[in-house]
Write a protein that holds these residues in place. Structure first.
Motif, PDB file in Angstrom:
ATOM      1  N   ILE A  26      51.661  43.498  37.920  1.00 38.85           N
ATOM      2  CA  ILE A  26      51.038  43.045  39.175  1.00 38.85           C
ATOM      3  C   ILE A  26      49.708  42.363  38.872  1.00 38.85           C
ATOM      4  N   ASP A  27      49.619  41.072  39.184  1.00 41.80           N
ATOM      5  CA  ASP A  27      48.356  40.342  39.062  1.00 41.80           C
ATOM      6  C   ASP A  27      48.305  39.336  40.202  1.00 41.80           C
ATOM      7  N   VAL A  28      47.981  39.908  41.399  1.00 40.94           N
ATOM      8  CA  VAL A  28      48.042  39.132  42.638  1.00 40.94           C
ATOM      9  C   VAL A  28      47.187  37.860  42.549  1.00 40.94           C
ATOM     10  N   LEU A  29      45.979  37.985  42.068  1.00 38.25           N
ATOM     11  CA  LEU A  29      45.053  36.835  41.917  1.00 38.25           C
ATOM     12  C   LEU A  29      44.885  36.543  40.425  1.00 38.25           C
ATOM     13  N   ARG A  30      45.645  35.726  39.792  1.00 40.73           N
ATOM     14  CA  ARG A  30      46.682  34.889  40.405  1.00 40.73           C
ATOM     15  C   ARG A  30      47.963  34.810  39.571  1.00 40.73           C
ATOM     16  N   ALA A  31      47.929  35.456  38.368  1.00 33.52           N
ATOM     17  CA  ALA A  31      48.992  35.214  37.381  1.00 33.52           C
ATOM     18  C   ALA A  31      50.399  35.420  37.934  1.00 33.52           C
ATOM     19  N   THR A  32      50.698  36.584  38.538  1.00 32.55           N
ATOM     20  CA  THR A  32      52.087  36.814  38.944  1.00 32.55           C
ATOM     21  C   THR A  32      52.450  36.011  40.195  1.00 32.55           C
ATOM     22  N   GLY A  86      46.497  27.854  30.864  1.00 35.43           N
ATOM     23  CA  GLY A  86      45.824  29.120  30.666  1.00 35.43           C
ATOM     24  C   GLY A  86      44.527  29.220  31.435  1.00 35.43           C
ATOM     25  N   GLU A  87      44.152  30.448  31.682  1.00 34.95           N
ATOM     26  CA  GLU A  87      42.934  30.746  32.423  1.00 34.95           C
ATOM     27  C   GLU A  87      42.149  31.830  31.700  1.00 34.95           C
ATOM     28  N   ARG A  88      40.815  31.673  31.719  1.00 34.13           N
ATOM     29  CA  ARG A  88      39.935  32.729  31.246  1.00 34.13           C
ATOM     30  C   ARG A  88      38.791  32.858  32.248  1.00 34.13           C
ATOM     31  N   ASP A  89      38.557  34.058  32.719  1.00 33.54           N
ATOM     32  CA  ASP A  89      37.488  34.313  33.683  1.00 33.54           C
ATOM     33  C   ASP A  89      37.603  33.437  34.924  1.00 33.54           C
ATOM     34  N   GLY A  90      38.869  33.143  35.305  1.00 32.91           N
ATOM     35  CA  GLY A  90      39.116  32.416  36.549  1.00 32.91           C
ATOM     36  C   GLY A  90      39.091  30.909  36.403  1.00 32.91           C
ATOM     37  N   ARG A  91      38.747  30.442  35.216  1.00 35.55           N
ATOM     38  CA  ARG A  91      38.673  28.984  35.002  1.00 35.55           C
ATOM     39  C   ARG A  91      39.739  28.547  34.001  1.00 35.55           C
ATOM     40  N   GLY A 124      45.569  25.091  34.467  1.00 37.59           N
ATOM     41  CA  GLY A 124      45.095  26.464  34.653  1.00 37.59           C
ATOM     42  C   GLY A 124      46.102  27.347  35.349  1.00 37.59           C
ATOM     43  N   ASN A 125      45.589  28.258  36.159  1.00 40.68           N
ATOM     44  CA  ASN A 125      46.407  29.315  36.752  1.00 40.68           C
ATOM     45  C   ASN A 125      46.474  29.224  38.270  1.00 40.68           C
ATOM     46  N   THR A 126      46.373  27.992  38.793  1.00 37.58           N
ATOM     47  CA  THR A 126      46.502  27.865  40.251  1.00 37.58           C
ATOM     48  C   THR A 126      47.967  27.613  40.610  1.00 37.58           C
ATOM     49  N   THR A 150      48.859  31.708  29.460  1.00 41.03           N
ATOM     50  CA  THR A 150      48.021  32.843  29.051  1.00 41.03           C
ATOM     51  C   THR A 150      46.928  33.043  30.090  1.00 41.03           C
ATOM     52  N   THR A 151      46.710  34.309  30.494  1.00 41.35           N
ATOM     53  CA  THR A 151      45.670  34.588  31.486  1.00 41.35           C
ATOM     54  C   THR A 151      44.844  35.784  31.040  1.00 41.35           C
ATOM     55  N   THR A 152      43.724  36.012  31.704  1.00 36.73           N
ATOM     56  CA  THR A 152      42.793  37.056  31.282  1.00 36.73           C
ATOM     57  C   THR A 152      43.422  38.454  31.321  1.00 36.73           C
ATOM     58  N   ASN A 153      44.130  38.757  32.405  1.00 36.72           N
ATOM     59  CA  ASN A 153      44.619  40.129  32.587  1.00 36.72           C
ATOM     60  C   ASN A 153      46.143  40.231  32.683  1.00 36.72           C
ATOM     61  N   GLY A 154      46.782  39.317  33.441  1.00 37.67           N
ATOM     62  CA  GLY A 154      48.220  39.452  33.721  1.00 37.67           C
ATOM     63  C   GLY A 154      49.087  39.400  32.472  1.00 37.67           C
ATOM     64  N   ALA A 166      44.557  44.586  37.070  1.00 38.55           N
ATOM     65  CA  ALA A 166      43.141  44.830  37.311  1.00 38.55           C
ATOM     66  C   ALA A 166      42.274  43.714  36.747  1.00 38.55           C
ATOM     67  N   TRP A 167      40.970  44.017  36.447  1.00 34.42           N
ATOM     68  CA  TRP A 167      40.092  43.010  35.859  1.00 34.42           C
ATOM     69  C   TRP A 167      39.425  43.620  34.645  1.00 34.42           C
ATOM     70  N   LYS A 168      39.867  43.244  33.449  1.00 28.18           N
ATOM     71  CA  LYS A 168      39.288  43.769  32.214  1.00 28.18           C
ATOM     72  C   LYS A 168      39.202  45.297  32.260  1.00 28.18           C
ATOM     73  N   ARG A 222      34.758  35.841  43.085  1.00 27.51           N
ATOM     74  CA  ARG A 222      34.682  34.909  41.955  1.00 27.51           C
ATOM     75  C   ARG A 222      35.479  33.620  42.261  1.00 27.51           C
ATOM     76  N   LEU A 223      36.698  33.811  42.770  1.00 30.06           N
ATOM     77  CA  LEU A 223      37.539  32.639  43.076  1.00 30.06           C
ATOM     78  C   LEU A 223      36.969  31.851  44.250  1.00 30.06           C
ATOM     79  N   LEU A 224      36.393  32.573  45.233  1.00 37.16           N
ATOM     80  CA  LEU A 224      35.758  31.863  46.353  1.00 37.16           C
ATOM     81  C   LEU A 224      34.615  30.996  45.836  1.00 37.16           C
TER      82      LEU A 224
END
Ligand code: MLT
Length: 245
Positions: free
Chosen positions: A32-38, A74-79, A87-89, A106-110, A153-155, A212-214
């Protein structure tokens, strides 16, 4: 004499740091990585991507991009991660852009959590987000197997959005499972508070990645990722790839 059908167990894991405390090798693990990977993975597969290859590092993503006919992102720290073009949009992976192609992501958490579940020999891996909620619930009921709702989660810090999604799933399928896990109670209780308007609840609670995303001007992504069944496809991990089930 027919054996009494064993009722499967459902557990919720609020942080990757707790994954090892769960019965991973005997369970279907829902990443589960709602924002935003999955959410992005479901969008890409719904729009006709052949498969999504989740990788742990940017270097591996670039390497695969040099070896195979694939789209790398890929995304790191939302960017957008350095060295990658995409990226991961979820809005990047339109049918026009991704149909018939393979996406290496590749993403930070997902993607990190997915590889942790693989390392723990998960019985099966699927991915979940509000965007494919119904497919996830129907599949878990049909399979009658133990389930772990695993939050990226986040890290390793527990986040609201993944916990809320776990709560949404529990609220829809709990009568089919034995649930003796406080994390599941926490998730379902939180969801019952927020279910009326999850965006507003996240805003009111100042949710960290939401903010962060906002700040990055990605409100559209958040709204999409919190919309139920907008890309309702079952996503299953098979032979190193995520594919539409
Ligand atoms: C993650 O893996 O942490 C997320 O997908 C991050 C994001 O896309 O903003």
């Amino acid at each position: 004499m027919l054996s009494k059908q064993r009722v499967p167990q459902l557990q919720t894991c609020l942080s990757p740091a707790l994954l090892h405390t769960n019965n991973v090798s005997q369970s279907i693990v829902v990443i589960i990585d709602v924002l935003r990977a999955t959410s992005t993975i479901a969008a890409a597969l719904k729009n006709g991507a052949k498969s999504v290859i989740p990788v742990n590092s940017v270097a591996e993503c670039i390497k695969l991009g040099n070896q195979l006919e694939v789209v790398t992102a890929g995304e790191r720290d939302g960017r957008i991660a350095e060295g990658l073009a995409y990226g991961n949009t979820p809005f990047q992976y339109t049918e026009k852009f991704i149909k018939g192609k393979t996406l290496v992501l590749t993403t930070t958490n997902g993607t990190r959590l997915l590889h942790m579940a693989l390392a723990e020999n998960a019985k099966e891996i699927i991915t979940g987000s509000f965007t494919n909620l119904s497919s996830v619930c129907a599949y878990l009921i049909e399979k009658k197997q133990n389930v772990i709702l695993a939050c990226a989660a986040w890290k390793d810090k527990v986040n609201l959005e993944d916990t809320l999604f776990a709560g949404a799933v529990i609220s829809k399928i709990k009568e089919h499972f034995i649930i003796d896990c406080d994390s599941s109670q926490i998730a379902e209780s939180l969801y019952s508070l927020a279910r009326g308007d999850i965006f507003e609840f996240m805003q009111m609670k100042n949710a960290s990645h939401f903010k962060r995303l906002l700040d990055f001007g990605l409100e559209k992504d958040i709204i999409y990722c919190l919309t139920e069944n907008v890309s309702d496809v079952l996503v299953i991990y098979k032979d190193g790839r995520l594919v539409a089930g």
